[in-house]
Write an enzyme that holds these catalytic residues in place. Sequence first.
Site, PDB file in Angstrom:
ATOM      1  N   CYS A 129       0.522  -1.114  -0.012  1.00 56.35           N
ATOM      2  CA  CYS A 129       0.002   0.179  -0.103  1.00 56.35           C
ATOM      3  C   CYS A 129       1.112   1.473   0.225  1.00 56.35           C
ATOM      4  CB  CYS A 129      -0.832  -0.759   1.339  1.00 56.35           C
ATOM      5  SG  CYS A 129      -1.503  -1.359   1.283  1.00 56.35           S
ATOM      6  N   ARG A 166       0.670   1.286  -5.614  1.00 53.64           N
ATOM      7  CA  ARG A 166       1.641   1.179  -5.060  1.00 53.64           C
ATOM      8  C   ARG A 166       0.016  -0.223  -4.766  1.00 53.64           C
ATOM      9  NH1 ARG A 166       6.916   1.549  -2.294  1.00 53.64           N
ATOM     10  NH2 ARG A 166       5.292  -0.168  -0.424  1.00 53.64           N
ATOM     11  N   TRP A 180      -4.188  -1.340  -1.048  1.00 55.01           N
ATOM     12  CA  TRP A 180      -4.024  -3.022  -2.042  1.00 55.01           C
ATOM     13  C   TRP A 180      -4.082  -3.847  -0.892  1.00 55.01           C
ATOM     14  CZ3 TRP A 180      -3.708  -3.592  -7.105  1.00 55.01           C
ATOM     15  CH2 TRP A 180      -3.202  -5.050  -7.385  1.00 55.01           C
ATOM     16  N   ASN A 219       1.275  -0.371   6.046  1.00 57.99           N
ATOM     17  CA  ASN A 219       1.537  -0.968   4.865  1.00 57.99           C
ATOM     18  C   ASN A 219       2.166  -2.521   5.085  1.00 57.99           C
ATOM     19  OD1 ASN A 219       2.481  -2.289   2.310  1.00 57.99           O
ATOM     20  ND2 ASN A 219       4.337  -0.738   2.208  1.00 57.99           N
ATOM     21  N   GLY A 220       1.381  -3.303   4.688  1.00 54.07           N
ATOM     22  CA  GLY A 220       2.452  -4.701   5.269  1.00 54.07           C
ATOM     23  C   GLY A 220       1.821  -5.534   6.194  1.00 54.07           C
ATOM     24  N   GLU A 264       9.170 -20.885 -18.369  1.00 48.31           N
ATOM     25  CA  GLU A 264       8.322 -19.221 -18.388  1.00 48.31           C
ATOM     26  C   GLU A 264       9.471 -18.376 -18.990  1.00 48.31           C
ATOM     27  OE1 GLU A 264       6.618 -17.884 -16.839  1.00 48.31           O
ATOM     28  OE2 GLU A 264       7.228 -15.268 -15.632  1.00 48.31           O
ATOM     29  N   GLU A 318       7.973 -12.191 -25.634  1.00 47.83           N
ATOM     30  CA  GLU A 318       7.614 -10.921 -24.850  1.00 47.83           C
ATOM     31  C   GLU A 318       7.433 -10.127 -24.989  1.00 47.83           C
ATOM     32  OE1 GLU A 318       5.846 -11.397 -20.736  1.00 47.83           O
ATOM     33  OE2 GLU A 318       3.659 -10.613 -20.823  1.00 47.83           O
TER      34      GLU A 318
HETATM   35  O1  M6R Z   1      -3.246 -13.127 -14.295  1.00 49.75           O
HETATM   36  P1  M6R Z   1      -3.005 -14.063 -14.834  1.00 49.75           P
HETATM   37  O2  M6R Z   1      -1.943 -14.832 -13.749  1.00 49.75           O
HETATM   38  O3  M6R Z   1      -4.218 -14.270 -14.788  1.00 49.75           O
HETATM   39  O4  M6R Z   1      -2.658 -12.949 -16.442  1.00 49.75           O
HETATM   40  C1  M6R Z   1      -2.501 -14.774 -16.990  1.00 49.75           C
HETATM   41  C2  M6R Z   1      -1.392 -14.336 -18.361  1.00 49.75           C
HETATM   42  O5  M6R Z   1      -1.927 -13.286 -19.005  1.00 49.75           O
HETATM   43  C3  M6R Z   1      -0.022 -13.570 -17.708  1.00 49.75           C
HETATM   44  O6  M6R Z   1       0.771 -14.624 -16.835  1.00 49.75           O
HETATM   45  C4  M6R Z   1       0.756 -13.314 -19.474  1.00 49.75           C
HETATM   46  O7  M6R Z   1       1.187 -14.415 -19.863  1.00 49.75           O
HETATM   47  C5  M6R Z   1       1.832 -12.530 -18.402  1.00 49.75           C
HETATM   48  N1  M6R Z   1       1.819 -11.295 -19.396  1.00 49.75           N
HETATM   49  C6  M6R Z   1       3.310 -12.968 -18.571  1.00 49.75           C
HETATM   50  O8  M6R Z   1       4.650 -12.131 -18.722  1.00 49.75           O
END
Ligand code: M6R
Length: 609
Positions: A2, A27, A74, A100-101, A482, A489
């Site tokens: 937050c 935040r 948040w 915050n925490g 990943e 990406e």
């Molecule tokens: O908000 P989510 O975790 O459901 O989103 C899923 C994917 O859209 C998201 O992880 C996407 O692959 C990322 N932009 C990757 O970096």
Amino acid sequence: MCGIVGYVGSKNAQDVLLSGLAKLEYRGYDSAGIAIYENGEVKISKTVGRLAALESMLADSPLSGKVGIGHTRWATHGKPSDENAHPHAGCASDFAVVHNGIIENYQQLKDRLMVAGHRFVSETDTEIIAHLLEEHWTGELFATVLKVLKEVRGAYALAIMTQRDPGKLVAVRKHSPLVIGLGQGENFCASDIPALLGYTRDVLIMEEGEIALITDAAVECFDLSGRPLEKKVFQVTWDAVAAEKGGFDHYMLKEIHEQPRAVRDTMSGRLSEDGKRVTLPEIKWPDGFVQTWDRIHIVAAGTSYHAGLVGKAVIESLTRIPVDVEIASEYRYRDPILTAHTLVIVISQSGETADTLAALRISKERGVRVLAITNVVGSSVAREADDVIVTWAGPEISVASTKAYTTQLIALYLLALYLGQERGRLGAEFVADFLEDMRELPKRLEEILGSSPWIERTAKDFSVWEDAFFLGRGTDYAVALEGALKYKEISYIHAEAYPAGELKHGTLALVVEGVPVIALVTVDALYEKSVSNIKEVKARGAHVLAISWAGDEEIGKSADRVLYIPRTRAELAPVLLVLPLQLLAYYASVARGNDVDKPRNLAKSVTVE
Ligand code: M6R
């Protein structure tokens, strides 16, 4: 995560607080509020929604005064709502607290305070601080806060004021950031420097376990036993835009660097007091349910799906419950086999991904219990799931997910340990040792961050290629997926991840002289096989970057470059391995001049099919 801000001086506090909060909205932004000392009373104005909602409320009924605190939230404990918005007051409404925490022992404290007659109006952990201040009141704010903190366990940055001792703010830092701004006849505190830059560039950075007494005339800093501290003034030279990213060039880099903190936070409040057992207080399965699961489906998209793949490996190994990991957009249309003994786990950073939400709804319609792992408390996924484990990563702004993935892994490890422990499969010593290793992860992540310049150079070299291959076996393969996603990406370079043993069934044809291959080599049992795969691509001219454990003296004989990561237990390797891959993608994207935080054609949250 937050944002908090505080002001004492001669200006209109409402204006100062609102401008500070605007700089801290990154935040958290599910609710906002301020408290101002006006005509002898602490007055609070707060509302669910973004800061704009608070601004329009204050435009109708402004608060006027020279001392105040503010907050942008948040959610962690309690959904986004007017009641759960900060500041929080005690029974007599004469204190105001922003936080915050996470207060780890809030439930015990709340139970005790309720028995003593305190009335709570929110579901937050923060509200207990206001009631404790009433309980321990000494006649003076600073001394009272010191007494209260003796009872509180967890992570916090706090700003506190009271009409009982006006003209003062007390600010505290323990595991959550806080800075003090120094002005002429006015002083400030805030979660982050951008909130102060409109007013001052002279700041004191509060360190762990420090407390400050702030008036318009002075700022005095102490440790938590009340011993005075000498602090050096730091002159901020960043421009405002850089300051919003904490001095980093992009949100993605900032979020990568936040991972040690995010890992620590996601573990916090989920272990027994001695740190040897997993408690996961948010799981409310009826008695005996934990024994009944005989199959788990993990459903997610993108990076969250990749976290699920690691989750499968760890849950199966620690519990022997079979786990299927499914892509949400497939799962929702494929009539999955679900029984009363199936647990469905949906993973979603945003909690709004349309396909993941659809999968959740289908499972619920079929009468199956759904557990969500999400980063957003008030999200649709969080509201509709039966049980929710929140990843306390804080808002993730960059489209490329980094800290959300790491904290999803932490949530999955905790869940696997919890299942294993509660089903009587794991011995107490094993769980305690595992948790001990998890507590070391933030330190290990910091060590890897130290290799950033080396990774940057490598990324620059690799970024001239239009292809890259990521190889791994076992959980290394899950992390390779990943790594490849992150790479393509944001760098727009074609990247593919392969189980290393599968290359020879086709993809090897794409390996040409000089092409970058990133080989992950942390699964000890498959070490020799992984080295053979490195040799296989080397023989076709590939340029191999191997990522292996520190102390591996052999790997350098096969690979062109080696990045060593500090040793941890094998199951936890993914948490460490992903960090250099995130940095590799980041620096490749920078080298190609791309818009790192907003890659083309993509959105942060995919709320449509
Ligand atoms: O908000 P989510 O975790 O459901 O989103 C899923 C994917 O859209 C998201 O992880 C996407 O692959 C990322 N932009 C990757 O970096």
